[in-house]
Write a protein that holds these residues in place. Structure first.
Motif, PDB file in Angstrom:
ATOM      1  N   SER A  59       0.842  -1.201   0.000  1.00  0.00           N
ATOM      2  CA  SER A  59       0.000   0.000   0.000  1.00  0.00           C
ATOM      3  C   SER A  59       0.876   1.249   0.000  1.00  0.00           C
ATOM      4  O   SER A  59       0.528   2.271  -0.617  1.00  0.00           O
ATOM      5  N   SER A  62       1.828   1.827  -3.459  1.00  0.00           N
ATOM      6  CA  SER A  62       0.762   2.451  -4.238  1.00  0.00           C
ATOM      7  C   SER A  62       0.818   3.970  -4.124  1.00  0.00           C
ATOM      8  O   SER A  62       0.544   4.684  -5.102  1.00  0.00           O
ATOM      9  N   TYR A 186      -5.215  -0.310   0.963  1.00  0.00           N
ATOM     10  CA  TYR A 186      -5.562   0.065  -0.404  1.00  0.00           C
ATOM     11  C   TYR A 186      -6.348  -1.066  -1.039  1.00  0.00           C
ATOM     12  O   TYR A 186      -6.223  -2.228  -0.644  1.00  0.00           O
ATOM     13  N   ASP A 190      -6.327   1.997  -5.056  1.00  0.00           N
ATOM     14  CA  ASP A 190      -6.990   3.172  -4.495  1.00  0.00           C
ATOM     15  C   ASP A 190      -7.002   3.112  -2.969  1.00  0.00           C
ATOM     16  O   ASP A 190      -7.217   2.045  -2.384  1.00  0.00           O
ATOM     17  N   PRO A 191      -6.797   4.251  -2.298  1.00  0.00           N
ATOM     18  CA  PRO A 191      -6.835   4.258  -0.828  1.00  0.00           C
ATOM     19  C   PRO A 191      -8.236   3.975  -0.310  1.00  0.00           C
ATOM     20  O   PRO A 191      -9.224   4.480  -0.850  1.00  0.00           O
TER      21      PRO A 191
END
Length: 222
Positions: A59, A62, A186, A190-191
């Motif tokens: 994450s 990301s 994530y 996307d968070p």
């Protein structure tokens, strides 16, 4: 139609990129049902994720990918992975899979509906997005050198036999951390929310068009 940056779920389902093949699938493809992941964070807001939910070094990677647009697209994910591995500090995870509890110091937890993430990394080789189960990949803490050295195995799905990698399967999964550290979860790039999160498999909730026979048990859809 595969239009994402990594196209990992399309890769799992064997969806074509060629425009003619895409058109043929739209006109003649067979309709199939596929599972989704429901994710609930501390604010009680529920998100829907198709491929995988992850919290840890990936994450963090990301967030790096989102700022690496100055690199060619093919280099963004490898660059982010290496930078994240070099900078992320392991944390203590508390994971529950259908009531079974895991406590370990690690660098990530991946809750996978689909086998692929990170633009082609085969993180959960046995994941089947049509079986109503989630594959939970837990990676224990290790030296940065070892993690970087083992990184190529992720793309081939050969990391599952590496010491420190544990996989569980279930329908309901929760992930939390011990202590006050903030680790973000994530979903498909996307968070979503900071840990803790609760996830569940929602069987057959979505539909798509495919070519050929899809979602054979414990095999990639083709």
């Amino acid at each position: 139609m595969p239009t994402g940056r990594g196209n990992d779920f399309a890769r799992q389902l064997g969806l074509p990129k060629d425009p003619d093949a895409v058109a043929d699938t739209l006109l003649n493809g067979a309709q199939q049902r596929v599972d989704l992941i429901d994710v609930t964070g501390p604010d009680s807001q529920t998100h829907t994720v198709v491929g995988s939910v992850y919290a840890g070094v990936d994450s963090y990677a990301s967030t790096i990918v989102d700022t690496a647009h100055w690199l060619p697209r093919k280099l963004q994910y490898p660059y982010a992975a290496l930078k994240a591995l070099a900078e992320f500090e392991p944390t203590t995870y508390k994971v529950t899979v259908d009531g079974e509890k895991f406590l370990f110091k690690g660098c990530t937890v991946v809750i996978a509906n689909s086998g692929y993430y990170g633009s082609g990394m085969h993180i959960a080789p046995d994941a089947d997005p049509c079986d109503g189960k989630l594959d939970v990949v837990m990676v224990a803490a290790a030296s940065r050198l070892k993690l970087i050295r083992e990184l190529p195995k992720l793309y081939q799905g050969k990391h599952t036999g590496v010491s420190g990698v544990e996989i569980a399967r279930g329908v309901e999964v929760t992930v939390a951390i011990k202590g006050g550290r903030v680790v973000d979860a994530y979903g498909d790039g996307d968070p979503l929310a900071s840990l803790p999160v609760a996830t569940g498999s929602s069987r057959g909730r979505s539909r798509y068009l495919c070519r050929g026979s899809c979602c054979q048990a414990r095999r990639r859809c083709v």
